[in-house]
Design an enzyme around this catalytic site. Structure first.
Site: not given
Length: 647
Positions: A227, A313, A369
C-alpha cells in the site's frame, strides 16, 4: 602353486574383489543419502527439536505451518480445569500478531522468547526472554530493545498497524525483524547482538512485520509495503553472520524473479521464463511499484528442498491503472495480458539458490485487494478428485477460496469456497484461473462495486491449524464481511507514500456476526461445524492431540473447543482483544498453553490509532467494521497469558 594365497595373481584378484565390494557399498550409501531429507547444519538441530512436542521451536511449531501439538495432558476431559498460571506484560499496547517460542535448552535452561509490536520507536519490538526452570514462576533472563539508528517514519508507513509476527530460533540465535527494517540475530542465552542487517527501507514503502524462518543455515524473510508502492522481494541471509546469500523479486525481469527453464515445467500455463511476464503484464513501469510483498508466513519441505510463501497485492487498489488494454473493459483486462505477475501468487523456491521451482497465481489482475500472503500449510495424503494421494500445499486465501496444490510441481488439486464469495463463480481447474463475475469486479474510477468477501478477506493472515494425521480437516478463523469498493484516480507514483486510491466500505455479511471459527474439509469443500462470534477472529488457531482447538477473539475471549463437535469447552476473558496465536509446551511434566493479547491489526487499527469511527472509509474501510463490531469498547494492552490444569 597356481592359486596359492601368496601368489601375485591371487592377491590382485582379492584386491579387485575388495575394491568392487567397496564401490558397491559406496554406491548404496550414496543412494541412501540422496533419499534422505536435505538436513544440514541448523536443519538437523531444528528438525530434532520439532519432533519434541515439549517445545514450540518455530513460529508455527514446525516448518510445515501445521500449528499442531501431540501433547495431550490438557484434553477434552480436563480442559474445564484450565487456570491461569502467570502473565507478563509485553511492554507495548498493540500489534501482537505473533507467538512466543519455547526452547528447552538455551544455556542449559528452558526458555521462552517473545517480541512486542511497535506502537512507537521508544517501545518498538521489545524482545523478552524468560527462564522457565520454575515453569509456574518464570524469571526474566534478559530483554532487548534496539535504540540506535531507528527510523520514526516506519510507524506511519506500516499497513496495516505496527504489528509483529514473532521470531525464529536456531544454532543458539533468536532472529527477528523490526518494523523499521532491521533483521537482528541475538545470542539467545544473553540477548546480545550477534549481527544486524538492514533488510527493508521505509522510504521505499518497506516495513518488516513477518516472522522469518531459518532453514539450511539461512534466514528467509520478506517485508510488507504494497500500500506504499513497495516492490516485493524475498532474501536469504546466512545464519552465521547475516551475509546475503540470494535475493529475488516478485516482479521484474525473469532474472529478477529467479525464473529458469525448469520453472513451472509441469504447468507452463502458470507462466514460464522467456516471456518476461514480470514486466510485460504491467503497463509501462508500474511493475517497479508492483507490490507482491511477502509479509505473511513461510513454510519449508526438506525433502523437496523448497521454501513456500504467498505474495501480496500488485500495488494500488484502483485496477484500471494496472491494465494497459485499450479500451479498458473487464474482458480485455482479464485476458491474461495484464495479470500483474507474480503478485497474488504462491511461490516455491529452492532454498539454496532462490530459483523458482513453480509459482501459481491465485488472483490474476487483482481488483479487490485480495492480498495473497496467508499461511501455506504442508500436509501429506491429500486426495485429488480421482482419489490419488498427494503431498500438498494448502492455503485459505483472502479471496475466499481454499487452494490445495501438489507441492512438488504446483498441480491444482482443489479450490473450494470456504466463505461467501461472489466475485468469482469458481476456479477453472484446467487453467487455474478464477472465473470472475463482472458485476462484482471493480475496474474504472468512481464506479462503486459490491463484492464478497471484503478486502480483509475470507481470512487475513491469522493462521489456521491442522492435525497431520487428519490432513483434510482444517480449523480456520474466518472473517464474514462484504464491501463496496470505489476506485479513485491516481494522483502520484511516489514510493513510500500511501498508494491505494480507493474508497472502501466494509460491513458484516450478517448483522451481529463478524467472525467464525470453522472446521473445513479441503477435499470435499464442506464446513463440518462453525462457531459464530460478534467479534472478528483475528488470531490463529492451535490444534492438539488432546482433541482440542484453541483460539481467541477480538473481544478478548480465549477458548478451547472440542475439535470433533465444535462445542466450546472452556473460555476465559483476557485483558484485551486477541490477535495472537496460541502455543503449547511442557516443562517438568506439566503442559502449558500461552497466548498474546492486545487489540490491533488492520481490524483494530481504528481503536489503537484513535480514528474517527464516523468516517466509514477510514483505515481503508476498517473504521466501519470497528463500529459495527463494537471494537471501540475493547481496551488496549499487550500481555502474554499462560495457563495450565491444576493449582
Amino acid at each position: 602353486m597356481k592359486g596359492s594365497i601368496d601368489s601375485p595373481s591371487t592377491q590382485q584378484g582379492a584386491r579387485g574383489l575388495r575394491r568392487s565390494i567397496l564401490l558397491t557399498m559406496l554406491a548404496a550409501v550414496t543412494t541412501m543419502l540422496a533419499a534422505l531429507p536435505a538436513f544440514a547444519g541448523s536443519d538437523a538441530e531444528q528438525f530434532a527439536r520439532f519432533k519434541d512436542a515439549t517445545q514450540w521451536g518455530a513460529p508455527a511449531g514446525d516448518l510445515n505451518q501445521t500449528r499442531y501439538s501431540s501433547l495431550k495432558d490438557i484434553n477434552t476431559g480436563n480442559v474445564k480445569d484450565l487456570q491461569m498460571s502467570w502473565a507478563q506484560s509485553t511492554g507495548a499496547l498493540r500489534g501482537h500478531e505473533g507467538q512466543p517460542l519455547v526452547i528447552n535448552d538455551i544455556g542449559g535452561k528452558p526458555m521462552m522468547i517473545f517480541i512486542s509490536g511497535c506502537p512507537d520507536m521508544s517501545k518498538c519490538n521489545i524482545v523478552q526472554a524468560l527462564d522457565l526452570s520454575d515453569p509456574d514462576h518464570p524469571v526474566q533472563a534478559w530483554s532487548y530493545l534496539k535504540t540506535s539508528g531507528r527510523d520514526e517514519s516506519a510507524v506511519p508507513r506500516a499497513c496495516c498497524d505496527t504489528v509483529n509476527r514473532g521470531g525464529s530460533y536456531a544454532d543458539g540465535k533468536f532472529v527477528f525483524g523490526t518494523l523499521d527494517g532491521y533483521l537482528i540475530a541475538l545470542d539467545a542465552a544473553t540477548g546480545k547482538e550477534a549481527w544486524v542487517v538492514k533488510h527493508a527501507h521505509p522510504d521505499k514503502g518497506e516495513t518488516i512485520t513477518p516472522a522469518p524462518i531459518i532453514v539450511n543455515d539461512k534466514v528467509f524473510i520478506g517485508f510488507g509495503g504494497d500500500e506504499f508502492a513497495a516492490r516485493g522481494r524475498v532474501t536469504a541471509y546466512a545464519l552465521a553472520d547475516g551475509k546475503k546469500v540470494w535475493e529475488f523479486y516478485s516482479n521484474g525481469t525473469d532474472k529478477d524473479i529467479g525464473l529458469t527453464a525448469n520453472s513451472n515445467k509441469a504447468h507452463p500455463e502458470y507462466g514460464v521464463a522467456g516471456k518476461e511476464l514480470g514486466t510485460k503484464t504491467y503497463p509501462g513501469d508500474e511493475w517497479t511499484r508492483g507490490g507482491g510483498a511477502a509479509w505473511g508466513w513461510y513454510a519449508y519441505d526438506p525433502d523437496l528442498h523448497l521454501v513456500y510463501y504467498g505474495t501480496g497485492n500488485p500495488g494500488l487498489w484502483s485496477p484500471s491503472f494496472r491494465c494497459g488494454a485499450k479500451p479498458q473493459t473487464q474482458a480485455a483486462c482479464n485476458n491474461g495480458d495484464w495479470d500483474n505477475k507474480f503478485s497474488m501468487s504462491i511461490f516455491a523456491r529452492n532454498v539454496d539458490t532462490g530459483e523458482v521451482a513453480w509459482v501459481y497465481q491465485k488472483t490474476p489482475f487483482d481488483q479487490w485487494d485480495y492480498d495473497g500472503i496467508n499461511e501455506v500449510i504442508l500436509v501429506d495424503n491429500i486426495k485429488d478428485t480421482a482419489g490419488k494421494a498427494h503431498k500438498a500445499v494448502v492455503e485459505f486465501d483472502r479471496n475466499g477460496f481454499a487452494y490445495v496444490l501438489d507441492r512438488a510441481d504446483g498441480t491444482l488439486l482443489h479450490a473450494h469456497k470456504y466463505v461467501t464469495t461472489n466475485w468469482a463463480e469458481k476456479v477453472d481447474m484446467k487453467t487455474g484461473r478464477p472465473v470472475k463475475v463482472a458485476e462484482h469486479s471493480p475496474l474504472m474510477p468512481q464506479a462503486n462495486v459490491q463484492a464478497c468477501p471484503s478486502a480483509m478477506g475470507g481470512k487475513d493472515q491469522q493462521p489456521a491449524s491442522v492435525d497431520p494425521a487428519d490432513p483434510a480437516n482444517f480449523y480456520v478463523p474466518t472473517n464474514n464481511w462484504c464491501m463496496e469498493l470505489n476506485p479513485q484516480e491516481r494522483s502520484h507514483t511516489q514510493q513510500g507514500t500511501v498508494y491505494v486510491f480507493a474508497n472502501v466500505y466494509m460491513y458484516p455479511e450478517k448483522p451481529g456476526v463478524t467472525g467464525k471459527l470453522k472446521k473445513f474439509n479441503v477435499e470435499t469443500g464442506k464446513t463440518e461445524w462453525e462457531i459464530p462470534d460478534q467479534y472478528p477472529n483475528w488470531g490463529g488457531t492451535l490444534t492438539t492431540a488432546g482433541g482440542l482447538v484453541f483460539y481467541g477473539s477480538l473481544g478478548g475471549d480465549f477458548r478451547a473447543v472440542d475439535r470433533n463437535t465444535g462445542k466450546v469447552l472452556w473460555s476465559r476473558k483476557l485483558s484485551s482483544g486477541i490477535i495472537g496465536n496460541p502455543i503449547t509446551y511442557s516443562v517438568k511434566g506439566k503442559q502449558y498453553v500461552s497466548i498474546l493479547s492486545g487489540i490491533g491489526g488492520w481490524i483494530g487499527l481504528p481503536v489503537t490509532a484513535g480514528l474517527d469511527l464516523n468516517d466509514k472509509f477510514g483505515a481503508i474501510g476498517a473504521t466501519a467494521m470497528t463500529k459495527a463490531a463494537g471494537l471501540n469498547h475493547i481496551p488496549q494492552g499487550g500481555t502474554l497469558f499462560t495457563f495450565r490444569v491444576g493449582g
